[in-house]
Design a protein around this motif. Structure first.
Motif, PDB file in Angstrom:
ATOM      1  N   CYS A   1     -25.117  -7.909  -3.144  1.00  0.00           N
ATOM      2  CA  CYS A   1     -24.386  -8.379  -4.318  1.00  0.00           C
ATOM      3  C   CYS A   1     -24.677  -9.846  -4.631  1.00  0.00           C
ATOM      4  CB  CYS A   1     -22.881  -8.170  -4.135  1.00  0.00           C
ATOM      5  SG  CYS A   1     -22.373  -6.437  -4.211  1.00  0.00           S
ATOM      6  N   GLY A   2     -25.691 -10.404  -3.985  1.00  0.00           N
ATOM      7  CA  GLY A   2     -26.123 -11.751  -4.319  1.00  0.00           C
ATOM      8  C   GLY A   2     -27.011 -11.750  -5.552  1.00  0.00           C
TER       9      GLY A   2
ATOM     10  N   ASP B   1     -22.961  -4.975   1.004  1.00  0.00           N
ATOM     11  CA  ASP B   1     -22.182  -6.100   0.498  1.00  0.00           C
ATOM     12  C   ASP B   1     -21.129  -5.575  -0.479  1.00  0.00           C
ATOM     13  OD1 ASP B   1     -21.302  -8.456  -0.737  1.00  0.00           O
ATOM     14  OD2 ASP B   1     -23.317  -9.285  -0.966  1.00  0.00           O
ATOM     15  N   SER B   2     -19.886  -6.019  -0.311  1.00  0.00           N
ATOM     16  CA  SER B   2     -18.786  -5.514  -1.136  1.00  0.00           C
ATOM     17  C   SER B   2     -18.597  -6.280  -2.426  1.00  0.00           C
ATOM     18  CB  SER B   2     -17.476  -5.570  -0.347  1.00  0.00           C
ATOM     19  OG  SER B   2     -17.607  -4.959   0.910  1.00  0.00           O
ATOM     20  N   GLY B   3     -19.278  -7.422  -2.581  1.00  0.00           N
ATOM     21  CA  GLY B   3     -19.059  -8.247  -3.761  1.00  0.00           C
ATOM     22  C   GLY B   3     -17.731  -8.981  -3.680  1.00  0.00           C
ATOM     23  N   MET B   4     -17.421  -9.735  -4.727  1.00  0.00           N
ATOM     24  CA  MET B   4     -16.189 -10.517  -4.766  1.00  0.00           C
ATOM     25  C   MET B   4     -14.970  -9.605  -4.912  1.00  0.00           C
ATOM     26  SD  MET B   4     -17.319 -13.559  -4.333  1.00  0.00           S
ATOM     27  CE  MET B   4     -15.950 -14.628  -4.778  1.00  0.00           C
ATOM     28  N   MET B   5     -13.816 -10.130  -4.518  1.00  0.00           N
ATOM     29  CA  MET B   5     -12.589  -9.343  -4.579  1.00  0.00           C
ATOM     30  C   MET B   5     -12.346  -8.850  -6.004  1.00  0.00           C
ATOM     31  SD  MET B   5     -10.227  -8.186  -2.560  1.00  0.00           S
ATOM     32  CE  MET B   5      -9.961  -9.264  -1.137  1.00  0.00           C
ATOM     33  N   GLY B   6     -12.093  -7.539  -6.126  1.00  0.00           N
ATOM     34  CA  GLY B   6     -11.823  -6.931  -7.422  1.00  0.00           C
ATOM     35  C   GLY B   6     -13.024  -6.300  -8.092  1.00  0.00           C
TER      36      GLY B   6
ATOM     37  N   GLY C   1     -20.157   3.149   1.553  1.00  0.00           N
ATOM     38  CA  GLY C   1     -20.927   2.323   2.476  1.00  0.00           C
ATOM     39  C   GLY C   1     -20.605   0.848   2.431  1.00  0.00           C
ATOM     40  N   SER C   2     -19.723   0.428   1.502  1.00  0.00           N
ATOM     41  CA  SER C   2     -19.384  -0.992   1.431  1.00  0.00           C
ATOM     42  C   SER C   2     -18.625  -1.404   2.684  1.00  0.00           C
ATOM     43  CB  SER C   2     -18.548  -1.295   0.194  1.00  0.00           C
ATOM     44  OG  SER C   2     -17.210  -0.842   0.353  1.00  0.00           O
TER      45      SER C   2
ATOM     46  N   ASP D   1     -15.471  -9.356   2.254  1.00  0.00           N
ATOM     47  CA  ASP D   1     -16.346  -9.180   3.419  1.00  0.00           C
ATOM     48  C   ASP D   1     -16.034 -10.187   4.518  1.00  0.00           C
ATOM     49  OD1 ASP D   1     -17.746  -6.995   2.414  1.00  0.00           O
ATOM     50  OD2 ASP D   1     -19.185  -8.254   1.364  1.00  0.00           O
ATOM     51  N   HIS D   2     -15.587 -11.369   4.146  1.00  0.00           N
ATOM     52  CA  HIS D   2     -15.173 -12.345   5.151  1.00  0.00           C
ATOM     53  C   HIS D   2     -13.900 -11.885   5.847  1.00  0.00           C
ATOM     54  CE1 HIS D   2     -17.643 -16.042   3.812  1.00  0.00           C
ATOM     55  NE2 HIS D   2     -18.121 -14.991   3.161  1.00  0.00           N
ATOM     56  N   ILE D   3     -12.982 -11.354   5.050  1.00  0.00           N
ATOM     57  CA  ILE D   3     -11.744 -10.825   5.637  1.00  0.00           C
ATOM     58  C   ILE D   3     -12.062  -9.682   6.595  1.00  0.00           C
ATOM     59  CG2 ILE D   3      -9.607  -9.590   5.106  1.00  0.00           C
ATOM     60  CD1 ILE D   3      -9.557 -11.162   2.423  1.00  0.00           C
TER      61      ILE D   3
END
Length: 293
Positions: free
Chosen positions: A46-47, A92-97, A105-106, A144-146
């Motif tokens: 997601c970058g 990669d899950s991307g930003m929240m929301g 698979g996220s 992803d950090h959480i």
């Protein structure tokens, strides 16, 4: 006693996270003979893509972005002399929301128990003396950090180990200095020659406009709540180069605009909160391995 080397394990969410918050300690401790292990949980899909193309825009290929970011991560690890790179390769899950939070698979959608079991196997293999990850809010609320925090703390409950455990943070005094530097290097100011040369050498895209300092989110902790202050000034150049290795994400990496000298002045000390310890080392401390050597 054992002849096993002291071992630092850093658990991060994405390619490039290793350089921002722990590039200094990874480089410093590797130079001191500590075995360094980096666990990167997601593939970074997601970058930004080539040319700064954003997720969801035409030309953004998540698979190609993940492959590109893996090469950049490997280059960063070479700069920091990371001994062992382990990839969990969740999406990669991307930003929240974002819709990608719930994509199959996220990392965000992955059961904590599953991620923790995989990480626990790595902990059993490497037997780290020090483990570093994020706090329960992932430092700034990124899913992803959480999740990296959650699986790390859960994995520690699964293993017969008693490492010192730290969460990355920044002191409020550093956040204030960061705001001052943002104004200095903001859109109304000319880039310094040094910063421009560094950006050109790293093949970074033109930097975007920056938010006002007053728009910065509430980050970090009061200085007196920081338990551990590690001087990594001698490795500031390496940390800068490791971050610059992630050139495809340069649109999002403000720090590369200021050049190595100012970068090291601002980010030459890495700070942490110690949350687990069996050594009894006095606080505040200036070494993640205090009480272990």
């Amino acid at each position: 006693m054992t002849d096993r080397p002291l071992t630092l394990m850093a658990v991060h969410a994405h390619p490039d996270d290793e350089a921002t918050g722990t590039g200094g300690v990874l480089a410093r401790y590797a130079a001191e003979g500590v075995r360094t292990v980096l666990v990167t949980c997601t593939d970074g899909r997601c970058g930004d893509g080539p040319g700064g193309v954003k997720p969801g825009e035409d030309g953004h290929d998540p698979v190609a972005v993940a492959a590109m970011r893996r090469k950049e991560l490997e280059a960063s690890c070479e700069v920091l002399e990371v001994g062992h790179l382990e990839l969990l390769e969740y999406a990669d899950s991307g930003m929240m929301g974002w819709e990608s939070n719930d994509a199959p698979g996220s990392f965000w959608r992955t059961p904590v128990a599953d991620g923790a079991a995989r990480l626990a196997e790595l902990m059993r293999h490497y037997r780290p003396d020090v483990v570093v990850t994020y706090d329960e809010n992932g430092f700034y609320g990124h899913p992803d950090h959480i999740q990296a925090h959650r699986i790390t703390m859960a994995a520690l409950e699964l293993v017969d180990l008693s490492p010192k455990v730290y969460w990355t943070t920044v002191p409020h005094s550093a956040v204030r200095r960061f705001g001052e530097v943002m104004r200095e290097f903001g859109p109304d100011q000319e880039q310094s020659a040094q910063a421009a040369e560094a950006a050109e050498a790293a093949e970074l895209p033109e930097a975007p406009e920056l938010p006002e300092a007053s728009e910065l989110p509430e980050l970090g902790l009061p200085d007196e709540e920081i338990s551990t202050w590690v001087d990594t000034t001698a490795f500031g150049g390496r940390k800068f180069d490791a971050l610059a290795a992630h050139a495809s994400q340069g649109d999002n990496i403000f720090f590369l605009r200021m050049g190595k000298e100012r970068f090291t002045e601002l980010l030459g000390v890495e700070t942490f909160v110690r949350v687990k310890d069996t050594t009894g080392a006095a606080l505040p401390e200036n070494d993640l391995f205090a009480g272990l050597r």
